[in-house]
Design an enzyme around this catalytic site. Structure first.
Site, PDB file in Angstrom:
ATOM      1  N   GLU A  77       0.025  -9.340 -18.013  1.00  0.00           N
ATOM      2  CA  GLU A  77      -0.305  -8.454 -16.886  1.00  0.00           C
ATOM      3  C   GLU A  77      -1.044  -7.192 -17.312  1.00  0.00           C
ATOM      4  O   GLU A  77      -1.853  -6.680 -16.557  1.00  0.00           O
ATOM      5  CB  GLU A  77       0.919  -8.121 -16.026  1.00  0.00           C
ATOM      6  CG  GLU A  77       1.943  -7.229 -16.662  1.00  0.00           C
ATOM      7  CD  GLU A  77       3.133  -6.941 -15.759  1.00  0.00           C
ATOM      8  OE1 GLU A  77       2.952  -6.773 -14.553  1.00  0.00           O
ATOM      9  OE2 GLU A  77       4.255  -6.870 -16.297  1.00  0.00           O
ATOM     10  N   CYS A  94       0.855  -1.186   0.000  1.00  0.00           N
ATOM     11  CA  CYS A  94       0.000   0.000   0.000  1.00  0.00           C
ATOM     12  C   CYS A  94       0.892   1.236   0.000  1.00  0.00           C
ATOM     13  O   CYS A  94       2.089   1.150   0.231  1.00  0.00           O
ATOM     14  CB  CYS A  94      -0.864   0.023   1.255  1.00  0.00           C
ATOM     15  SG  CYS A  94      -1.752  -1.521   1.526  1.00  0.00           S
ATOM     16  N   TRP A 146      -3.756  -1.932  -1.278  1.00  0.00           N
ATOM     17  CA  TRP A 146      -3.730  -3.183  -2.039  1.00  0.00           C
ATOM     18  C   TRP A 146      -4.093  -4.250  -1.013  1.00  0.00           C
ATOM     19  O   TRP A 146      -3.309  -4.580  -0.129  1.00  0.00           O
ATOM     20  CB  TRP A 146      -2.334  -3.414  -2.618  1.00  0.00           C
ATOM     21  CG  TRP A 146      -2.223  -4.628  -3.468  1.00  0.00           C
ATOM     22  CD1 TRP A 146      -2.677  -4.780  -4.735  1.00  0.00           C
ATOM     23  CD2 TRP A 146      -1.600  -5.867  -3.134  1.00  0.00           C
ATOM     24  NE1 TRP A 146      -2.381  -6.039  -5.213  1.00  0.00           N
ATOM     25  CE2 TRP A 146      -1.715  -6.724  -4.246  1.00  0.00           C
ATOM     26  CE3 TRP A 146      -0.949  -6.351  -1.992  1.00  0.00           C
ATOM     27  CZ2 TRP A 146      -1.224  -8.030  -4.265  1.00  0.00           C
ATOM     28  CZ3 TRP A 146      -0.455  -7.647  -1.993  1.00  0.00           C
ATOM     29  CH2 TRP A 146      -0.595  -8.467  -3.128  1.00  0.00           C
ATOM     30  N   LYS A 170       4.661  -9.464 -19.762  1.00  0.00           N
ATOM     31  CA  LYS A 170       4.181  -8.116 -20.078  1.00  0.00           C
ATOM     32  C   LYS A 170       2.781  -8.189 -20.665  1.00  0.00           C
ATOM     33  O   LYS A 170       1.898  -7.437 -20.291  1.00  0.00           O
ATOM     34  CB  LYS A 170       5.092  -7.409 -21.086  1.00  0.00           C
ATOM     35  CG  LYS A 170       6.328  -6.712 -20.672  1.00  0.00           C
ATOM     36  CD  LYS A 170       6.260  -5.674 -19.606  1.00  0.00           C
ATOM     37  CE  LYS A 170       6.164  -6.271 -18.233  1.00  0.00           C
ATOM     38  NZ  LYS A 170       7.368  -6.326 -17.441  1.00  0.00           N
ATOM     39  N   HIS A 192       6.967 -30.855 -25.780  1.00  0.00           N
ATOM     40  CA  HIS A 192       6.884 -31.719 -24.598  1.00  0.00           C
ATOM     41  C   HIS A 192       5.597 -31.459 -23.821  1.00  0.00           C
ATOM     42  O   HIS A 192       5.542 -31.752 -22.618  1.00  0.00           O
ATOM     43  CB  HIS A 192       8.114 -31.507 -23.714  1.00  0.00           C
ATOM     44  CG  HIS A 192       9.389 -31.873 -24.391  1.00  0.00           C
ATOM     45  ND1 HIS A 192       9.703 -33.177 -24.716  1.00  0.00           N
ATOM     46  CD2 HIS A 192      10.412 -31.122 -24.855  1.00  0.00           C
ATOM     47  CE1 HIS A 192      10.877 -33.203 -25.329  1.00  0.00           C
ATOM     48  NE2 HIS A 192      11.321 -31.967 -25.439  1.00  0.00           N
ATOM     49  N   GLU A 252       9.551 -12.883 -20.545  1.00  0.00           N
ATOM     50  CA  GLU A 252       9.253 -11.484 -20.254  1.00  0.00           C
ATOM     51  C   GLU A 252       8.150 -10.947 -21.179  1.00  0.00           C
ATOM     52  O   GLU A 252       7.249 -10.224 -20.740  1.00  0.00           O
ATOM     53  CB  GLU A 252      10.544 -10.649 -20.371  1.00  0.00           C
ATOM     54  CG  GLU A 252      10.392  -9.157 -20.193  1.00  0.00           C
ATOM     55  CD  GLU A 252       9.785  -8.729 -18.857  1.00  0.00           C
ATOM     56  OE1 GLU A 252       9.604  -9.567 -17.974  1.00  0.00           O
ATOM     57  OE2 GLU A 252       9.453  -7.539 -18.728  1.00  0.00           O
ATOM     58  N   ARG A 304       1.147   1.877  -5.970  1.00  0.00           N
ATOM     59  CA  ARG A 304       1.447   0.915  -4.919  1.00  0.00           C
ATOM     60  C   ARG A 304       0.225   0.101  -4.505  1.00  0.00           C
ATOM     61  O   ARG A 304       0.327  -0.851  -3.718  1.00  0.00           O
ATOM     62  CB  ARG A 304       2.003   1.630  -3.699  1.00  0.00           C
ATOM     63  CG  ARG A 304       3.310   2.336  -3.963  1.00  0.00           C
ATOM     64  CD  ARG A 304       3.778   3.082  -2.747  1.00  0.00           C
ATOM     65  NE  ARG A 304       4.100   2.186  -1.656  1.00  0.00           N
ATOM     66  CZ  ARG A 304       5.292   1.642  -1.458  1.00  0.00           C
ATOM     67  NH1 ARG A 304       6.271   1.896  -2.285  1.00  0.00           N
ATOM     68  NH2 ARG A 304       5.515   0.847  -0.442  1.00  0.00           N
ATOM     69  N   ASN A 306       1.200   0.209   6.017  1.00  0.00           N
ATOM     70  CA  ASN A 306       1.590  -0.683   4.922  1.00  0.00           C
ATOM     71  C   ASN A 306       2.388  -1.810   5.542  1.00  0.00           C
ATOM     72  O   ASN A 306       3.323  -1.568   6.301  1.00  0.00           O
ATOM     73  CB  ASN A 306       2.455   0.088   3.908  1.00  0.00           C
ATOM     74  CG  ASN A 306       3.055  -0.838   2.867  1.00  0.00           C
ATOM     75  OD1 ASN A 306       2.413  -1.787   2.424  1.00  0.00           O
ATOM     76  ND2 ASN A 306       4.294  -0.580   2.471  1.00  0.00           N
ATOM     77  N   GLY A 307       2.020  -3.052   5.217  1.00  0.00           N
ATOM     78  CA  GLY A 307       2.730  -4.195   5.793  1.00  0.00           C
ATOM     79  C   GLY A 307       1.724  -5.236   6.258  1.00  0.00           C
ATOM     80  O   GLY A 307       0.549  -5.176   5.889  1.00  0.00           O
ATOM     81  N   LYS A 352       2.840  -2.186  -7.561  1.00  0.00           N
ATOM     82  CA  LYS A 352       4.194  -2.000  -8.095  1.00  0.00           C
ATOM     83  C   LYS A 352       5.255  -2.787  -7.344  1.00  0.00           C
ATOM     84  O   LYS A 352       6.151  -3.355  -7.939  1.00  0.00           O
ATOM     85  CB  LYS A 352       4.534  -0.514  -8.074  1.00  0.00           C
ATOM     86  CG  LYS A 352       5.891  -0.169  -8.674  1.00  0.00           C
ATOM     87  CD  LYS A 352       5.894  -0.378 -10.163  1.00  0.00           C
ATOM     88  CE  LYS A 352       7.245  -0.214 -10.782  1.00  0.00           C
ATOM     89  NZ  LYS A 352       7.313  -0.835 -12.112  1.00  0.00           N
TER      90      LYS A 352
HETATM   91  C1  F6R Z   1       6.246  -7.123 -13.868  1.00  0.00           C
HETATM   92  C2  F6R Z   1       6.760  -6.589 -12.622  1.00  0.00           C
HETATM   93  C3  F6R Z   1       6.998  -7.519 -11.488  1.00  0.00           C
HETATM   94  C4  F6R Z   1       8.295  -7.156 -10.744  1.00  0.00           C
HETATM   95  C5  F6R Z   1       8.458  -8.052  -9.507  1.00  0.00           C
HETATM   96  C6  F6R Z   1       9.782  -7.830  -8.811  1.00  0.00           C
HETATM   97  O1  F6R Z   1       6.133  -6.145 -14.849  1.00  0.00           O
HETATM   98  O2  F6R Z   1       6.991  -5.415 -12.495  1.00  0.00           O
HETATM   99  O3  F6R Z   1       7.026  -8.836 -11.915  1.00  0.00           O
HETATM  100  O4  F6R Z   1       9.367  -7.319 -11.608  1.00  0.00           O
HETATM  101  O5  F6R Z   1       7.414  -7.800  -8.613  1.00  0.00           O
HETATM  102  O6  F6R Z   1       9.905  -6.529  -8.333  1.00  0.00           O
HETATM  103  P1  F6R Z   1      11.277  -5.909  -7.890  1.00  0.00           P
HETATM  104  O7  F6R Z   1      12.172  -5.854  -9.083  1.00  0.00           O
HETATM  105  O8  F6R Z   1      10.939  -4.562  -7.369  1.00  0.00           O
HETATM  106  O9  F6R Z   1      11.848  -6.824  -6.837  1.00  0.00           O
END
Ligand code: F6R
Length: 593
Positions: A473, A2, A71, A470, A489, A466, A27, A97-98, A588
């Site tokens: 998500e 959050c 969140w 992308k 497989h 990746e 966040r 937050n936590g 994020k």
């Molecule tokens: C995907 C994305 C997440 C982060 C993951 C790790 O687009 O942003 O998969 O890569 O949550 O986050 P960090 O790099 O902050 O540890």
């Protein structure tokens, strides 16, 4: 995860809190709220976005207040579960937050003592505990309450009639922005950039007492000094600058990010970086990360094995926490954009307990990862606001290339070529960006499918992962990244004319095998989009459509391929009308396990 914010100063708190919350929305964004005091405490909160809350809420009077964007972890997104939470008297408000891991027990005890709870959250125990211990001194009550709490927190407490805010952190980030006759507490730097560029980073165990004219930090009952830092990010860095979405802006910033990240090294004639983790008799390297950063870790494995010729493992930080292995003569690297990912921090602590030296690669100065690590290398991506990681991934790749070239075992000629290739990357990435319209047109039809496969081999296998991450998500299309050799497989069973396959075709030792895989896919009737280097004549005969990327040394092909796949995901999500910067259910940085 959050976002939390607190303001105290000589201005009306409400508009400032709402503005800061807008900047913290990445966040968490399933609900939000604020509390303001000018005598009594007034709270306004709901399960809506900040924009909606701002539109509907009445004017609240007061020059001190706190805010939260949520969140959900404990309890569904709803008005009652939204923060701030209050004690029984309505005089103490808290944003948090936590995760409070012993909240059930505390709730039971407090209920037995006559406290009344209305939400399903873990947070609500905090104002009640403070109320229980309050005897006229707010900071003492907070200090005592925190002794009962297990888990992680960044929290801010507001009390009616008290001209101060009390903040505390443990395993969740918290900063204090220093203003002129005003101070702001926030989860993260982008929240406060409109008001100040001077900050203090609180450390685990710190309690901050913030008034409009001063900041005191205490730890275990004793005053401590925390250094002031100047933030180099500007307000513009955290704004959309005319782009429709932060994600598109951040994709377009990548040539600059490459230049900035390599900036301090690339002038040097040769790459020379002294890494503590590589000193001594290191026999292998372990790279840990989560999500997109894990894909950077996988690319790092291929780079290192090629340039250093030592065994490298890339593992998910979340899974490493369950491994019973012991590590001998292993250098450890932790890659994390935010530096706050809970699984990563736990894994780093485990590595250190095992006696490993840990190098952190992170984008956030002062982040928890940088505090745990023995050495930190910062990427220079600037603030990344869109939930989907783009430019931070690029910056991670740059650091990995440069670090590994420092330790490279390749001959001098090859090294010179690699340095030259690296220097050209901003220009090569710009060429992909200049092809944006074609990528947008060429992938329009993708938005109509519900399942997509991405395939690649070698150093582009992580890029297939990746690309799929992308796409899924931000567009909500189910996408799977697959090592091309693994298709037959199992995943082959899913191929049909309704399942497009996106094949990453690099000009390296994987080329022939990729062409074979493409033929196999075509034989099953799947539409095939190839991502191929310009000048590749053969690919046009096999694929239904081709996205071309500029010629680069194969070791750098993940860079140009990634940018093309970011654009592909972006425009597919845009065609589907998705909320690109804030996809459903995500946040994020993931500060819970
Ligand atoms: C995907 C994305 C997440 C982060 C993951 C790790 O687009 O942003 O998969 O890569 O949550 O986050 P960090 O790099 O902050 O540890």
């Amino acid at each position: 995860m959050c976002g939390i914010i607190g303001y105290i100063g000589d201005k009306q708190a409400q508009p400032i809190l709402l503005n800061c919350l807008r900047r913290l929305e990445y966040r968490g964004y399933d609900s939000c709220g604020i509390a303001v005091t000018a005598g009594s405490i007034e709270v306004y909160k709901d399960a809506v976005r900040v924009e909606e809350l701002t539109r509907v809420m009445p004017k609240l009077d007061g020059m001190a207040g706190i805010g939260h964007t949520r969140w959900a972890t404990h309890g569904e997104p709803s008005q009652v579960n939204a923060h701030p939470h209050l004690d029984c008297s309505g005089n103490i408000a808290v944003v948090h937050n936590g995760v409070i891991s012993n909240f059930q027990l505390l709730k039971q005890q407090l209920t037995g003592e006559g406290h009344n709870f209305i939400s399903q959250t873990d947070t609500e125990v905090i104002p009640h505990l403070i109320e229980k211990y309050y005897d006229g001194n707010l900071e003492k009550a907070v200090e005592t309450a925190l002794r009962d709490i297990e888990g992680s927190y960044a929290l801010i407490v507001l009390m009616a009639g008290e001209p101060k805010l009390v903040a505390a952190r443990k395993d969740s980030p918290l900063i204090i922005g220093i203003g002129d006759r005003e101070n702001i507490i926030a989860s993260d730097v982008p929240a406060i950039l409109d008001y100040t560029d001077r900050v203090i980073y609180l450390e685990d165990g710190d309690i901050g007492i913030i008034t409009k004219d001063g900041i005191r930090v205490r730890r275990h009952g004793t005053k401590v000094n925390r250094k002031e830092h100047k933030i180099s990010w500007s307000v513009d860095d955290a704004q959309k600058a005319g782009y429709e979405h932060f994600m598109l802006k951040e994709i377009h910033e990548q040539p600059k990010v490459i230049r900035d990240t390599l900036g301090e090294y690339i002038q040097a004639a040769e790459p020379v970086v002294d890494l503590a983790v590589m000193r001594g008799d290191i026999e292998s390297v372990l790279i840990l990360a989560c999500g997109t950063s894990y894909h950077a870790a996988l690319v790092g494995k291929y780079i290192m094995e090629e340039l250093l010729r030592i065994p490298v493992r890339a593992e998910l930080a979340s899974e490493f926490n369950y491994c019973a292995q012991t590590l001998a003569r292993t250098g450890a690297i932790a890659i994390t954009q935010s530096g706050e990912t809970a699984d990563m921090l736990k894994a780093m602590k485990k590595l250190k307990d095992m006696g490993c030296l840990v190098l952190a690669i992170t984008n956030v100065v002062g982040s928890s990862a940088s505090r745990i690590a023995n050495q930190t290398i910062y990427t220079r991506a600037g603030p990344e606001i869109s939930v989907a990681a783009t430019k931070s991934f690029m910056a991670q790749l740059m650091v990995l290339y440069w670090l590994m070239m420092s330790y490279s075992k390749v001959d001098a000629r090859r090294l010179t070529d690699l340095i030259m290739g690296l220097r050209q990357l901003p220009e090569k990435v710009q060429q992909v960006l200049d092809n944006e319209d074609k990528i947008m047109e060429g992938t329009k039809h993708l938005s109509g499918y519900e399942n997509v496969f991405f395939i690649g081999r070698g150093i582009n296998f992580p890029i297939a992962l990746e690309g799929a991450l992308k796409l899924k998500e931000i567009s909500y299309i189910h996408a799977e990244g697959c090592a091309a050799g693994e298709l037959k497989h199992g995943p082959f069973a899913l191929l049909s004319e309704n399942t497009p396959v996106i094949a990453i075709v690099a000009q390296d030792n994987t080329y022939e095998a990729m062409l074979t895989n493409i033929r196999e896919v075509k034989a099953r009737g799947s539409p095939l989009i190839a991502l191929a280097e310009e000048g590749d004549g053969a690919i046009g005969q096999l694929a239904d459509s081709v996205i071309t990327v500029p010629k680069v040394d194969a070791i750098f092909s993940p860079v140009v391929n990634t940018v093309a796949l970011q654009l592909l995901a972006y425009y597919t999500a845009k065609h589907r009308g998705c909320p690109i910067d804030t996809p459903r259910n995500l946040a994020k940085s993931v500060t819970v396990e």
